[in-house]
Design an enzyme around this catalytic site. Structure first.
Site, short mmCIF file in Angstrom:
data_model
loop_
_atom_site.label_atom_id
_atom_site.label_comp_id
_atom_site.label_asym_id
_atom_site.label_seq_id
_atom_site.Cartn_x
_atom_site.Cartn_y
_atom_site.Cartn_z
N GLU A 11 0.84 -1.21 0.00
CA GLU A 11 0.00 0.00 0.00
C GLU A 11 0.87 1.26 0.00
OE1 GLU A 11 -3.84 -1.66 2.59
OE2 GLU A 11 -2.67 0.05 3.28
N LEU A 12 1.93 1.24 0.82
CA LEU A 12 2.82 2.39 0.91
C LEU A 12 3.47 2.70 -0.43
CD1 LEU A 12 3.98 4.41 3.04
CD2 LEU A 12 5.98 2.90 3.15
#
Length: 354
Positions: A86-87
């Site tokens: 996600e990052l």
């Protein structure tokens, strides 16, 4: 203390994506942060909102739909490849110019993240070794961990004079500031669209009591017809008079062409107090001060439950090229004292009449 009887509409506007790791964080800090953000009319997304069984691609879509990502770095953050994926997606969206990010260092020193020190760094290196056969993926993780923590963020130290409630309020203010800045970048004074129409958005109108957060709240949305982020005003609860007004100069219009003015609003299913009539007015004032006024009354309760609706205010003919005019428009209800809520104001539009 008695609970408030007002009903807050479901937050709309640009989505705020929360990136975090850990059941303890979810069941503790986030369980208080999420409702506080919704109470502040922030449209927040946390992965529990996703349908069970969906995959990471769905969360990537949620990130791409968002305008702000709040990245909460905690001690266990680097134990999750999902969280790091996600990052990396958040970093890609930032690079493409569609997303702002706010790093939060939750009981963790920023240097532990930036320099991959201590347990935070050790856990990352273990995970990186686990996925050594996928160097492209782990490289994206590392690049995201090197860039996003450098952005302006907030820190709650392990031992702090502030409690979590105070820190939470500071976070919400920072998020609201980011959303406001997004809206201001796209919030036009008067914006035209491809059909030759113009929008005077809510923030450019005079709305009685809109500076009182107990009566109105402000949030931002992406307005597709005008391809811009604009602020909208949502009525929370008021017994006071209602008056919303604005003006527009006709120099941007095509001389001799007929235009209509519409009031663009929404009233969700929780809206109350709209059975009594409101008055809509349109006044055209020429350079010689000659004026033409049109007024109409209607009940807004018939629009409850619909999405954005265009309520006709009146029409007029744009003056000839060498003439000059200014139009004034308003919606008001001055005498009724019944409690009202749920009105969402996008603005007034001036567009070619059909």
């Amino acid at each position: 203390m008695a609970a408030s009887s007002s009903v807050r509409p479901t937050p709309t506007g640009p989505q705020v994506f929360i990136n975090f790791r850990g059941k303890d964080l979810r069941n503790g800090f986030l369980s208080f942060l999420e409702p506080a953000m919704r109470e502040a009319n922030i449209n927040v997304f946390i992965d529990k909102d996703e349908v069970v069984g969906t995959d990471l691609v769905n969360l990537f879509v949620r990130i791409q739909e968002s305008r702000v990502a709040v990245v909460i770095f905690s001690k266990d953050y680097t134990s999750s490849e999902w969280c790091l994926d996600e990052l990396a997606e958040i970093k890609d969206c930032i690079n493409q110019g569609g997303l702002n990010a706010i790093p939060i260092f939750y009981k963790l020193a920023p240097s532990s993240v930036l320099e991959l020190k201590g347990g935070f760094g050790d856990t990352f290196r273990v995970l990186k070794e686990k996925y050594k056969n996928d160097p492209e993926r782990t490289q994206k993780w590392q690049e995201a961990l090197e860039s996003i923590p450098k952005l302006k963020g907030l820190r709650l130290a392990e031992k702090s004079d502030r409690n979590e409630r105070e820190f939470m309020n500071e976070m919400i203010l920072e998020i609201q500031k980011a959303l406001w800045q997004i809206a201001m970048k796209g919030n036009p004074k008067v914006e035209s669209n491809s059909k030759g129409g113009f929008l005077v958005p809510a923030r450019r109108l005079t709305i009685a009591h809109s500076d009182n957060p107990e009566k109105w709240t402000w949030s931002a949305i992406y307005d597709r017809p005008h391809k811009a982020d604009i602020e909208i005003a949502t009525m929370i609860n008021t017994h006071a008079l209602i008056k919303i007004s604005g003006d527009f100069h006709t120099r941007k219009l095509i001389p001799g062409k007929k235009y209509e003015v519409v009031f663009i609003v929404s009233l969700d299913d929780t809206s109350l107090g709209w059975k009594n009539e409101v008055t809509l007015t349109l006044k055209v004032v020429m350079s010689d001060e000659a004026a033409n006024v049109k007024a109409k009354k209607l009940c807004l309760d018939e629009y409850i439950g619909e999405n954005w609706v265009d309520i006709p205010v009146g029409d007029f003919e744009a003056p000839q090229e060498k003439e000059d005019a200014k139009i004034f428009f308003s919606m008001y209800q001055l005498l009724n004292t019944e409690r009202k809520s749920g009105l969402v104001v996008k603005g007034f539009a001036i567009r070619p009449a059909q």
